[in-house]
Write an enzyme that holds these catalytic residues in place. Structure first.
Site, PDB file in Angstrom:
ATOM      1  CG  ASP A  47      -5.907  -0.897  -7.120  1.00 22.59           C
ATOM      2  OD1 ASP A  47      -4.601  -1.279  -6.686  1.00 22.59           O
ATOM      3  OD2 ASP A  47      -6.492  -1.130  -7.258  1.00 22.59           O
ATOM      4  CD  GLU A  60     -10.028  -0.345  -0.831  1.00 27.95           C
ATOM      5  OE1 GLU A  60      -8.975  -0.858  -1.176  1.00 27.95           O
ATOM      6  OE2 GLU A  60     -10.079   1.257  -0.624  1.00 27.95           O
ATOM      7  CD  GLN A 102      -5.141   3.369 -10.246  1.00 24.06           C
ATOM      8  OE1 GLN A 102      -5.185   3.713  -9.344  1.00 24.06           O
ATOM      9  NE2 GLN A 102      -5.862   3.344 -11.375  1.00 24.06           N
ATOM     10  CD1 TRP A 122       1.434   3.503  -6.968  1.00 23.43           C
ATOM     11  CD2 TRP A 122       2.454   2.332  -4.896  1.00 23.43           C
ATOM     12  NE1 TRP A 122       0.600   2.974  -5.837  1.00 23.43           N
ATOM     13  CE2 TRP A 122       1.283   2.713  -5.258  1.00 23.43           C
ATOM     14  CE3 TRP A 122       3.511   2.496  -3.369  1.00 23.43           C
ATOM     15  CZ2 TRP A 122       0.180   1.940  -3.507  1.00 23.43           C
ATOM     16  CZ3 TRP A 122       2.793   2.316  -2.174  1.00 23.43           C
ATOM     17  CH2 TRP A 122       1.918   1.416  -2.772  1.00 23.43           C
ATOM     18  CB  SER A 158      -9.606   0.918  -9.545  1.00 15.91           C
ATOM     19  OG  SER A 158      -8.066   0.714  -9.130  1.00 15.91           O
TER      20      SER A 158
END
Ligand SMILES: OC[C@H]1O[C@@](CO)(OC[C@H]2O[C@H](O[C@]3(CO)O[C@H](CO)[C@@H](O)[C@@H]3O)[C@H](O)[C@@H](O)[C@@H]2O)[C@@H](O)[C@@H]1O
Length: 526
Positions: A56, A235, A72, A53, A117
């Protein structure tokens, strides 16, 4: 799968349009070096990690001749979860990337659950630092500082977490799970450093402002830099200046009469922005228009693109933008593939001449991927016709096409109730015929056209001007039911009477990106 590229005019199943449209097309098949029979959907345009996976982009910077992309990453799974790290890759050209060891991993009380992040700032003397959100043992979001172990290493392979972390904790009145994603810092003429942290309180999304004299001790400003009552949790905010006089980028600390500021926030699955004026003396950002929290707001992209971050590239005096594309696959697909997510090919970003919107295009380095070119000039397209672009493999191709419309007086009237472009694109999808539109590109089309992705335009006659609608109709992108097939759309700020409608599309089997769809003849600029 055999896939084909078509220029298409009129509704896709029937011929209704009688007016001819002129088109010019340049298509470049691109080199592909990451796909295999087992993994046909991996891409060469966009950045991917070898497995698992990713989300960001973080901590972007240009340092000692090297571009740094942190992001990330879940080292344990193809799905999001606890234990997120900052993965780290470096590049000399923004095209070819080398994967390094993780820069930040959960290890301390202030980030033991995850390293979320954040951003990089290059301090005077060419000294990089990272600010990031740690998820602590209580699942509180706290802000931490890290510095390179060895500044003489251009690859910045090792990072040291500051012993006094966390340097910022959720302030009174803010929920500890609504306080994250610190920005790149900027320095005012008063010498103070400033950052914003994304948050949400009392139904207001907000950018909480912090100030520091030394980068270690931070104090909260009395009021947020900006709030918007109509949005969700902010965000990955991004706050940066753009030049009003040229397409060059400017350093994040620049503030003068030739700059405007951009406030960008990620919420409700999209990246929205507003332009405005930064009043440092008031510690406030004054927007030209407020965020409406709807599809009427300006977005950095009209497809799957989230948590983007920009940075100033001092090597080429430009502002670059990276963003996370979370694709359309189901959780089961991601587990089966063993990976999920990519970073969209980096874009250059600047302020439009109108001062009302941002313009983007893929960085020029993309040309190094071009392999075989096909060009078509002065092509007349009649209603209901399609033109197949042959001699090219359409699974990885960079397409530039420009449409010229002859007689717009006959365009359909624009209904004033059509305010949401995305809804309009769904209602008037690629198979609904009109007077001027749909016309555009059919990408990834199978020979029987049962599977195809239509990227198309419609032109309507508004009260004082023509209105250009751009759509990406993914309803037929796959015959499978379990994948997301959202149709996206946007109104374009152009006058089709004086400008050609130009479209730049990067097609790759698993992803089509047309952020660059800003339909200006960019030749005027360069
Ligand atoms: O607040 C903690 C709690 O919220 C959840 C579910 O909403 O996740 C929060 C967000 O996590 C991701 O956010 C970003 C932006 O993409 O990604 C970073 C984490 O990798 C984070 O720093 C950013 O804000 C996710 O993409 C968002 O959609 C979520 O809202 C849950 O997972 C947490 O436990």
């Amino acid at each position: 799968m055999a896939t084909t590229l078509f220029l298409a005019i009129g509704c896709l199943c029937c011929a209704l349009l009688s007016n001819g449209i002129g088109a010019e097309l340049e298509a470049s098949q691109s080199r592909s070096f990451t796909t295999s029979r087992a993994q046909p959907y991996r891409t060469s345009y966009h950045f991917q990690s070898p497995r698992n996976w990713l989300n960001d982009p973080n901590g972007l910077m240009y340092y000692k001749g090297v571009y740094h992309l942190f992001y990330q990453y879940n080292p344990h799974s193809a799905l999001f979860g606890d234990g997120i790290v900052w993965a780290h890759s470096v590049s000399y050209d923004l095209v070819n990337w080398v994967h390094l060891n993780h820069a930040l991993e959960p290890s301390k009380p202030f980030d033991i659950i995850s390293c979320w992040s954040g951003s990089a700032t290059i301090l005077p003397g060419n000294r990089p630092v990272i600010l990031y959100t740690g998820i602590d043992a209580n699942y509180s979001q706290v802000q931490n500082l890290a510095i390179p172990k060895n500044e003489s290493d251009p690859f910045l392979q090792e990072w040291v977490k500051f012993s006094l972390n966390p340097i910022i904790v959720p302030p009174k009145g803010i929920e500890p799970d609504n306080f994250r994603d610190p920005t790149t810092a900027w320095q005012g003429p008063d010498g103070k450093w400033r950052i914003i942290v994304g948050s949400w309180k009392n139904d207001k999304g907000m950018a909480i402002l912090y100030q520091s004299d030394d980068f270690f001790h931070w104090s909260k400003s009395e009021q947020p830099l900006f709030t918007s009552s109509k949005t969700g949790m902010w965000e990955c905010p991004d706050f940066f200046p753009v030049s009003t006089e040229s397409t060059n980028g400017v350093d994040t600390s620049i503030l003068n009469a030739s700059t405007k500021h951009v406030m960008k926030a990620s919420f409700n699955s999209h990246d929205y922005y507003v332009l405005g004026t930064y009043k440092l003396e008031l510690e406030r950002f004054l927007p030209d228009d407020d965020l409406a929290g709807s599809s009427m707001d300006l977005r950095l992209d009209y497809g799957k693109y989230y948590a983007s971050k920009s940075f100033f590239d001092s090597a080429k005096n430009r502002r670059l933008l990276f963003g996370w594309v979370n694709e359309s696959d189901s959780t089961e697909d991601d587990i089966a593939k063993g990976w999920s997510g990519l970073q969209a090919f980096p874009r250059e970003i600047w302020l439009d001449r109108s001062g009302k919107q941002l313009i983007q295009r893929p960085v020029e380095e993309i040309k190094t991927l071009r392999d075989k070119n096909v060009g078509v000039k002065s092509l007349g397209l009649d209603g209901g016709s399609t033109y197949e672009v042959s001699d090219i493999t359409a699974s990885q191709v960079d397409v530039e096409v420009a449409f010229e419309l002859p007689r717009l007086e006959e365009a359909e009237p624009m209904d004033p109730n059509w305010i949401d472009p995305q809804i309009l694109c769904s209602e008037k999808n690629a198979s609904v015929s009109g007077k001027y539109g749909p016309f555009g590109l059919l990408a990834l089309a199978t020979e029987d056209l049962r599977e195809q992705t239509a990227i198309f335009f419609r032109v309507f006659r508004g009260q004082n001007r023509y209105v250009v609608l751009m759509c990406s109709d993914q309803s037929r992108s796959s015959l499978r039911n379990e994948v997301d097939k959202t149709t996206y759309g946007a109104f374009l700020d152009i006058d089709p009477q004086v400008e050609k409608i130009s479209l730049r599309t990067l097609v790759r089997l698993s992803a089509i990106l047309w952020p660059l769809a800003v339909a200006l003849s960019s030749d005027d600029y360069f």
